[in-house]
Write a protein that holds these residues in place. Structure first.
Motif, PDB file in Angstrom:
ATOM      1  N   CYS A  33       0.795  -1.236   0.000  1.00 16.47           N
ATOM      2  CA  CYS A  33       0.000   0.000   0.000  1.00 16.47           C
ATOM      3  C   CYS A  33       0.825   1.282   0.000  1.00 16.47           C
ATOM      4  O   CYS A  33       0.259   2.372   0.102  1.00 16.47           O
ATOM      5  CB  CYS A  33      -0.929   0.028   1.217  1.00 16.47           C
ATOM      6  SG  CYS A  33      -2.280  -1.167   1.162  1.00 16.47           S
ATOM      7  N   PHE A  34       2.160   1.180  -0.116  1.00 16.74           N
ATOM      8  CA  PHE A  34       2.981   2.380   0.043  1.00 16.74           C
ATOM      9  C   PHE A  34       3.314   3.071  -1.272  1.00 16.74           C
ATOM     10  O   PHE A  34       4.027   4.068  -1.281  1.00 16.74           O
ATOM     11  CB  PHE A  34       4.275   2.024   0.785  1.00 16.74           C
ATOM     12  CG  PHE A  34       4.044   1.631   2.217  1.00 16.74           C
ATOM     13  CD1 PHE A  34       3.880   2.596   3.194  1.00 16.74           C
ATOM     14  CD2 PHE A  34       3.957   0.297   2.579  1.00 16.74           C
ATOM     15  CE1 PHE A  34       3.643   2.246   4.513  1.00 16.74           C
ATOM     16  CE2 PHE A  34       3.723  -0.068   3.898  1.00 16.74           C
ATOM     17  CZ  PHE A  34       3.567   0.908   4.862  1.00 16.74           C
ATOM     18  N   ILE A  44      -8.872   0.072   5.322  1.00 17.83           N
ATOM     19  CA  ILE A  44      -8.149   0.225   6.585  1.00 17.83           C
ATOM     20  C   ILE A  44      -6.642   0.102   6.392  1.00 17.83           C
ATOM     21  O   ILE A  44      -5.855   0.805   7.033  1.00 17.83           O
ATOM     22  CB  ILE A  44      -8.663  -0.788   7.631  1.00 17.83           C
ATOM     23  CG1 ILE A  44      -8.081  -0.460   9.002  1.00 17.83           C
ATOM     24  CG2 ILE A  44      -8.348  -2.230   7.221  1.00 17.83           C
ATOM     25  CD1 ILE A  44      -8.758  -1.214  10.133  1.00 17.83           C
ATOM     26  N   GLU A  45      -6.211  -0.766   5.463  1.00 14.07           N
ATOM     27  CA  GLU A  45      -4.775  -0.906   5.211  1.00 14.07           C
ATOM     28  C   GLU A  45      -4.207   0.346   4.540  1.00 14.07           C
ATOM     29  O   GLU A  45      -3.074   0.751   4.817  1.00 14.07           O
ATOM     30  CB  GLU A  45      -4.504  -2.138   4.344  1.00 14.07           C
ATOM     31  CG  GLU A  45      -4.789  -3.460   5.029  1.00 14.07           C
ATOM     32  CD  GLU A  45      -6.221  -3.945   4.841  1.00 14.07           C
ATOM     33  OE1 GLU A  45      -6.509  -5.094   5.210  1.00 14.07           O
ATOM     34  OE2 GLU A  45      -7.046  -3.165   4.310  1.00 14.07           O
ATOM     35  N   GLU A  46      -4.975   0.966   3.655  1.00 15.18           N
ATOM     36  CA  GLU A  46      -4.514   2.192   2.995  1.00 15.18           C
ATOM     37  C   GLU A  46      -4.387   3.331   4.004  1.00 15.18           C
ATOM     38  O   GLU A  46      -3.435   4.125   3.953  1.00 15.18           O
ATOM     39  CB  GLU A  46      -5.482   2.565   1.879  1.00 15.18           C
ATOM     40  CG  GLU A  46      -5.496   1.571   0.725  1.00 15.18           C
ATOM     41  CD  GLU A  46      -6.602   1.837  -0.273  1.00 15.18           C
ATOM     42  OE1 GLU A  46      -6.471   1.405  -1.432  1.00 15.18           O
ATOM     43  OE2 GLU A  46      -7.615   2.473   0.102  1.00 15.18           O
ATOM     44  N   GLN A  50      -0.904   5.359   5.209  1.00 16.01           N
ATOM     45  CA  GLN A  50      -0.780   6.815   5.254  1.00 16.01           C
ATOM     46  C   GLN A  50      -0.305   7.283   6.625  1.00 16.01           C
ATOM     47  O   GLN A  50       0.450   8.252   6.736  1.00 16.01           O
ATOM     48  CB  GLN A  50      -2.123   7.455   4.891  1.00 16.01           C
ATOM     49  CG  GLN A  50      -2.510   7.260   3.430  1.00 16.01           C
ATOM     50  CD  GLN A  50      -3.957   7.607   3.143  1.00 16.01           C
ATOM     51  OE1 GLN A  50      -4.720   7.957   4.044  1.00 16.01           O
ATOM     52  NE2 GLN A  50      -4.358   7.502   1.884  1.00 16.01           N
ATOM     53  N   GLU A  51      -0.727   6.581   7.680  1.00  9.41           N
ATOM     54  CA  GLU A  51      -0.283   6.920   9.032  1.00  9.41           C
ATOM     55  C   GLU A  51       1.206   6.606   9.223  1.00  9.41           C
ATOM     56  O   GLU A  51       1.929   7.344   9.893  1.00  9.41           O
ATOM     57  CB  GLU A  51      -1.103   6.141  10.062  1.00  9.41           C
ATOM     58  CG  GLU A  51      -2.569   6.532  10.119  1.00  9.41           C
ATOM     59  CD  GLU A  51      -3.389   5.593  10.998  1.00  9.41           C
ATOM     60  OE1 GLU A  51      -4.529   5.948  11.342  1.00  9.41           O
ATOM     61  OE2 GLU A  51      -2.894   4.497  11.334  1.00  9.41           O
ATOM     62  N   LEU A  52       1.644   5.501   8.639  1.00  8.85           N
ATOM     63  CA  LEU A  52       3.028   5.056   8.818  1.00  8.85           C
ATOM     64  C   LEU A  52       4.016   5.814   7.935  1.00  8.85           C
ATOM     65  O   LEU A  52       5.202   5.906   8.263  1.00  8.85           O
ATOM     66  CB  LEU A  52       3.137   3.559   8.510  1.00  8.85           C
ATOM     67  CG  LEU A  52       2.436   2.611   9.477  1.00  8.85           C
ATOM     68  CD1 LEU A  52       2.419   1.200   8.911  1.00  8.85           C
ATOM     69  CD2 LEU A  52       3.126   2.624  10.837  1.00  8.85           C
TER      70      LEU A  52
END
Length: 250
Positions: A33-34, A44-46, A50-52
């Motif tokens: 997803c990066f 939720i993974e996307e 974005q948070e990471l």
């Protein structure tokens, strides 16, 4: 190598989400997803990616620990060798190293956490400990990580708290004795995807092998190759990576 003061700190980052409860993912593989963070993802993974992303952009060295969903020997994915921190690779005592453009998407995007760190000036590798059901490998990988961090000067002295046994520090495995595999094809599943047979990690394919069909197109290995990360069943998602094809680096 010389580490900056910033690089002498260490963080243990939980990349996944506790609610996964033993599942590989809910809607999409987080470690794919990066590459498209500018898009406003709603899965939720996307959102997690974005948070990471800000943390990973500021990371000097990332050691991303994984296990495989199919039986496999341990191996290390090294998107780039031209970084001083690449000297830690031998501490993971693996005979197999994966590198090459196939660790990026077909349009060159860094979708994994390690390639994302590399794209922002850091050094990221992924350590695949082997089959996820083999718990004996956990301590071996732990020892390798500790040995690598001590080599970098990030950890010093003994680390005993909470460990099931004492750390056995690793002797670096000679790189010249490793097999380096050049990942040259990141294969994307179409809407209708099927394998020609059940494939496992490091299964060999002579040049010309028809290994899968995607939307009526036969997928054929261009050279003598191996297959990595072959997905099955619900793990096959149209538009996402379904496997990587690699050849032995000469």
């Amino acid at each position: 190598m010389t580490l900056s003061k910033k690089a002498r700190s260490i963080s243990a980052l939980e990349i996944g989400l506790p609610i996964f409860a033993g599942k590989r993912f809910l809607d999409k593989d987080l470690n794919r997803c990066f590459g498209d963070l500018e898009a406003s993802g709603t899965l939720i993974e996307e959102i997690r990616a974005q948070e990471l992303a800000p943390l990973l952009k500021g990371t000097d060295i990332l050691i991303d620990l994984h296990s495989t969903i199919k039986p496999s020997v341990p191996f290390v994915c090294v998107p780039k060798f031209d970084h001083p921190a690449a000297e830690i690779i031998p501490f993971f005592n693996t005979q197999h190293i994966i590198t090459g453009d196939g660790l990026l998407t077909q349009d060159g995007k860094p979708i994994y956490a390690d390639t994302f760190v590399n794209a922002h000036g850091g050094f990221g590798i992924t350590v695949e400990s082997g089959y996820e059901n083999n718990s004996m490998l956990v301590e071996l990988i732990r020892d390798s990580v500790i040995s690598a961090l001590k080599h970098l000067g990030v950890l010093q002295g003994k680390l005993e708290c909470g460990l099931s046994r004492a750390v056995i520090e690793k002797t670096p495995y000679p790189l010249e004795e490793c097999t380096i595999w050049d990942a040259y094809w990141n294969v994307i599943a179409g809407e209708n995807f099927s394998w020609t047979k059940p494939w496992g990690n490091f299964d060999s394919m002579p040049a010309g092998t028809h290994f899968a069909t995607s939307d009526s197109t036969k997928l054929v290995a261009e050279e003598n190759s191996i297959i990595l990360f072959p997905k099955d069943g619900a793990n096959i998602i149209p538009g996402s990576e379904v496997c990587i094809i690699a050849k032995k680096q000469e």
